[in-house]
Enzyme design. Structure first.
Site, PDB file in Angstrom:
ATOM      1  N   SER A 188       0.872  -1.186   0.000  1.00  0.00           N
ATOM      2  CA  SER A 188       0.000   0.000   0.000  1.00  0.00           C
ATOM      3  C   SER A 188       0.906   1.233   0.000  1.00  0.00           C
ATOM      4  O   SER A 188       2.045   1.178   0.485  1.00  0.00           O
ATOM      5  CB  SER A 188      -0.849  -0.027   1.268  1.00  0.00           C
ATOM      6  N   TYR A 201      -1.672  -1.120  10.471  1.00  0.00           N
ATOM      7  CA  TYR A 201      -1.897  -1.476   9.057  1.00  0.00           C
ATOM      8  C   TYR A 201      -0.682  -1.090   8.209  1.00  0.00           C
ATOM      9  O   TYR A 201      -0.130  -1.919   7.481  1.00  0.00           O
ATOM     10  CB  TYR A 201      -3.156  -0.772   8.538  1.00  0.00           C
TER      11      TYR A 201
HETATM   12  N1  LIG Z   1      -8.756  -0.665  -1.775  1.00  0.00           N
HETATM   13  C1  LIG Z   1      -7.798   0.191  -1.498  1.00  0.00           C
HETATM   14  O1  LIG Z   1      -8.008   1.416  -1.528  1.00  0.00           O
HETATM   15  C2  LIG Z   1      -6.403  -0.305  -1.154  1.00  0.00           C
HETATM   16  C3  LIG Z   1      -5.369   0.633  -1.023  1.00  0.00           C
HETATM   17  C4  LIG Z   1      -4.082   0.183  -0.708  1.00  0.00           C
HETATM   18  C5  LIG Z   1      -3.849  -1.180  -0.551  1.00  0.00           C
HETATM   19  N2  LIG Z   1      -4.870  -2.065  -0.677  1.00  0.00           N
HETATM   20  C6  LIG Z   1      -4.579  -3.498  -0.472  1.00  0.00           C
HETATM   21  O2  LIG Z   1      -5.138  -4.244  -1.543  1.00  0.00           O
HETATM   22  C7  LIG Z   1      -5.515  -5.545  -1.082  1.00  0.00           C
HETATM   23  C8  LIG Z   1      -6.945  -5.836  -1.497  1.00  0.00           C
HETATM   24  O3  LIG Z   1      -7.796  -4.861  -0.922  1.00  0.00           O
HETATM   25  P1  LIG Z   1      -9.286  -4.613  -1.458  1.00  0.00           P
HETATM   26  O4  LIG Z   1      -9.584  -3.198  -1.185  1.00  0.00           O
HETATM   27  O5  LIG Z   1      -9.437  -5.132  -2.811  1.00  0.00           O
HETATM   28  O6  LIG Z   1     -10.109  -5.504  -0.412  1.00  0.00           O
HETATM   29  P2  LIG Z   1     -11.613  -6.044  -0.473  1.00  0.00           P
HETATM   30  O7  LIG Z   1     -12.350  -5.488  -1.631  1.00  0.00           O
HETATM   31  O8  LIG Z   1     -12.163  -5.825   0.872  1.00  0.00           O
HETATM   32  O9  LIG Z   1     -11.418  -7.618  -0.752  1.00  0.00           O
HETATM   33  C9  LIG Z   1     -10.736  -8.383   0.161  1.00  0.00           C
HETATM   34  C10 LIG Z   1     -10.635  -9.812  -0.331  1.00  0.00           C
HETATM   35  O10 LIG Z   1      -9.879 -10.539   0.617  1.00  0.00           O
HETATM   36  C11 LIG Z   1     -10.679 -11.550   1.193  1.00  0.00           C
HETATM   37  N3  LIG Z   1     -10.415 -11.624   2.615  1.00  0.00           N
HETATM   38  C12 LIG Z   1     -10.496 -10.622   3.516  1.00  0.00           C
HETATM   39  N4  LIG Z   1     -10.154 -11.055   4.724  1.00  0.00           N
HETATM   40  C13 LIG Z   1      -9.853 -12.364   4.575  1.00  0.00           C
HETATM   41  C14 LIG Z   1      -9.438 -13.365   5.469  1.00  0.00           C
HETATM   42  N5  LIG Z   1      -9.274 -13.126   6.760  1.00  0.00           N
HETATM   43  N6  LIG Z   1      -9.212 -14.613   4.998  1.00  0.00           N
HETATM   44  C15 LIG Z   1      -9.402 -14.895   3.691  1.00  0.00           C
HETATM   45  N7  LIG Z   1      -9.793 -13.980   2.789  1.00  0.00           N
HETATM   46  C16 LIG Z   1     -10.021 -12.735   3.235  1.00  0.00           C
HETATM   47  C17 LIG Z   1     -12.101 -11.158   0.927  1.00  0.00           C
HETATM   48  O11 LIG Z   1     -12.871 -12.332   0.961  1.00  0.00           O
HETATM   49  P3  LIG Z   1     -14.408 -12.320   1.447  1.00  0.00           P
HETATM   50  O12 LIG Z   1     -15.117 -11.670   0.316  1.00  0.00           O
HETATM   51  O13 LIG Z   1     -14.753 -13.720   1.646  1.00  0.00           O
HETATM   52  O14 LIG Z   1     -14.458 -11.478   2.676  1.00  0.00           O
HETATM   53  C18 LIG Z   1     -11.974 -10.497  -0.434  1.00  0.00           C
HETATM   54  O15 LIG Z   1     -11.918 -11.465  -1.435  1.00  0.00           O
HETATM   55  C19 LIG Z   1      -5.289  -5.529   0.428  1.00  0.00           C
HETATM   56  O16 LIG Z   1      -4.068  -6.153   0.722  1.00  0.00           O
HETATM   57  C20 LIG Z   1      -5.218  -4.056   0.776  1.00  0.00           C
HETATM   58  O17 LIG Z   1      -4.450  -3.815   1.919  1.00  0.00           O
HETATM   59  C21 LIG Z   1      -6.147  -1.669  -0.971  1.00  0.00           C
END
Ligand SMILES: NC(=O)c1ccc[n+]([C@@H]2O[C@H](COP(=O)([O-])OP(=O)(O)OC[C@H]3O[C@@H](n4cnc5c(N)ncnc54)[C@H](OP(=O)(O)O)[C@@H]3O)[C@@H](O)[C@H]2O)c1
Length: 334
Positions: A188, A201
């Site tokens: 991130s 985080y």
């Molecule tokens: N979105 C942003 O703005 C952003 C910015 C910087 C970095 N990131 C990073 O990008 C990555 C993805 O983020 P996202 O925003 O796409 O997240 P998201 O839309 O909330 O999706 C999270 C995914 O991970 C799964 N998941 C969550 N907790 C889990 C657990 N304990 N065990 C197994 N699976 C789990 C979820 O499965 P379920 O659907 O079953 O819950 C879902 O498939 C993360 O590492 C995050 O830190 C995101």
């Protein structure tokens, strides 16, 4: 023509700054547009039959799974919810005509889940691993005030840190045997910028960055590409942004942008707007760290205060509803 010493120092300074600026602009243009257009970005052809994606049922992870399937790779989807995994797998199979395999595990659990993952992926030729799964705070908060801070910290470390490390351990052996493979670790922008009120985080994401940096050096001579992704805000459940905006892309657009810089740079903010913003803030942080800290602190504290107000309102509403229900019950009893 003769120059004074002062003029020479001035010219040398202008030359140095211009060189750094031009180098930065060239790196940005090459890694974002030109390198891909010239066919210099990493090809996924013959890299291996399968890609493994953690956190594959939503947001950025799902977008990576779909993008890799569109390149003809079979996909191992790993996430928490079996019904979501089944749905996403069925959609990917029907749309991209590739095979899928689903593994439902909760990455907040301990080391025991990796025995199961190891058994499930045994015998598959894994060319790509996307370590995407991650969790964050419900809202920015002071460390000691985070609800259930002790338990939460363990879940966060298991999900954001242990998962990345263990998944790499599971796939690197066979990648080295075939002398090819790609690992993308999703960190991130918070890993490299001051992020008060999100300390746990951002620290887990800093681990992912440093881990990827050294691992990339370790395995480059063995033919394995390891890259780190540093996204800014992307529309997703985790970010709570529901609509795209100029600096907040949809996961699909973020991932397509990032795929263009595959193999061209070790750490990538992925999407072109994020690259510009990250470049700007990291430079500003070098010149005036207090400006970056003040802006970030004010933003995150604003988000925190709005969240706390919302929680307080919900609690008051709940109390009122309970009061009305109790009143009705009491009236019935009489
Ligand atoms: N979105 C942003 O703005 C952003 C910015 C910087 C970095 N990131 C990073 O990008 C990555 C993805 O983020 P996202 O925003 O796409 O997240 P998201 O839309 O909330 O999706 C999270 C995914 O991970 C799964 N998941 C969550 N907790 C889990 C657990 N304990 N065990 C197994 N699976 C789990 C979820 O499965 P379920 O659907 O079953 O819950 C879902 O498939 C993360 O590492 C995050 O830190 C995101």
């Amino acid at each position: 023509m003769k120059y004074t010493l002062l003029e020479l120092i001035g010219l040398a300074s202008i030359g140095t700054v211009s060189w750094f600026v031009l180098r930065g602009v060239w790196k940005f243009l090459y890694s974002t547009f030109i390198g891909h257009a010239l066919g210099h970005s990493l090809s996924l052809k013959n890299i291996g039959q399968w890609a493994v994606v953690t956190g594959a049922t939503d947001g950025i992870g799902r977008a990576y799974a779909e993008e890799l399937a569109s390149h003809g790779l079979n996909i191992v989807l790993i996430s928490r919810s079996p019904y979501k995994l089944q749905n996403v797998a069925a959609e990917i199979e029907s749309q991209y005509k590739v095979k899928t395999k689903i593994i439902d595990v909760d990455f907040t659990n301990g080391i025991e889940i990796y025995d199961r993952i190891k058994k499930e992926i045994e015998g598959l030729e894994i060319g790509v691993l996307i370590n995407n799964v991650g969790m964050s705070y419900a809202y920015p908060e002071y460390l000691a005030e985070v609800p259930n801070a002790a338990e939460f910290s363990l879940s966060l470390i298991n999900c954001n840190v242990v998962s990345v490390t263990q998944m790499c351990i599971l796939v690197l052996g066979q990648m080295v045997e075939r002398k090819k493979g790609l690992i993308l670790n999703v960190s991130s922008a918070s890993a490299v910028l001051p992020t008060p009120l999100m300390t746990m985080y951002s620290s887990t994401k800093a681990y992912v960055y440093k881990f990827s940096e050294d691992l990339a050096l370790e395995y480059a001579p063995l033919g394995i590409k390891i890259q780190c992704v540093l996204p800014g805000f992307v529309v997703s459940k985790m970010s709570r942004y529901k609509k795209p905006a100029f600096r907040i892309p949809l996961p699909r657009d973020f991932v397509r942008g990032h795929m263009r810089s595959l193999g061209l740079e070790f750490a990538s903010a992925g999407f072109w707007v994020h690259k510009i913003l990250l470049g700007y803030y990291t430079k500003l942080n070098m010149i005036s760290p207090s400006t970056v800290v003040n802006v970030t602190f004010a933003n995150l504290n604003g988000t925190r205060q709005r969240a706390l107000k919302r929680i307080q309102l919900q609690q008051e509403q709940q109390k009122q509803e309970n009061g009305v229900e109790n009143g009705v019950e009491n009236a019935k009893d009489k």
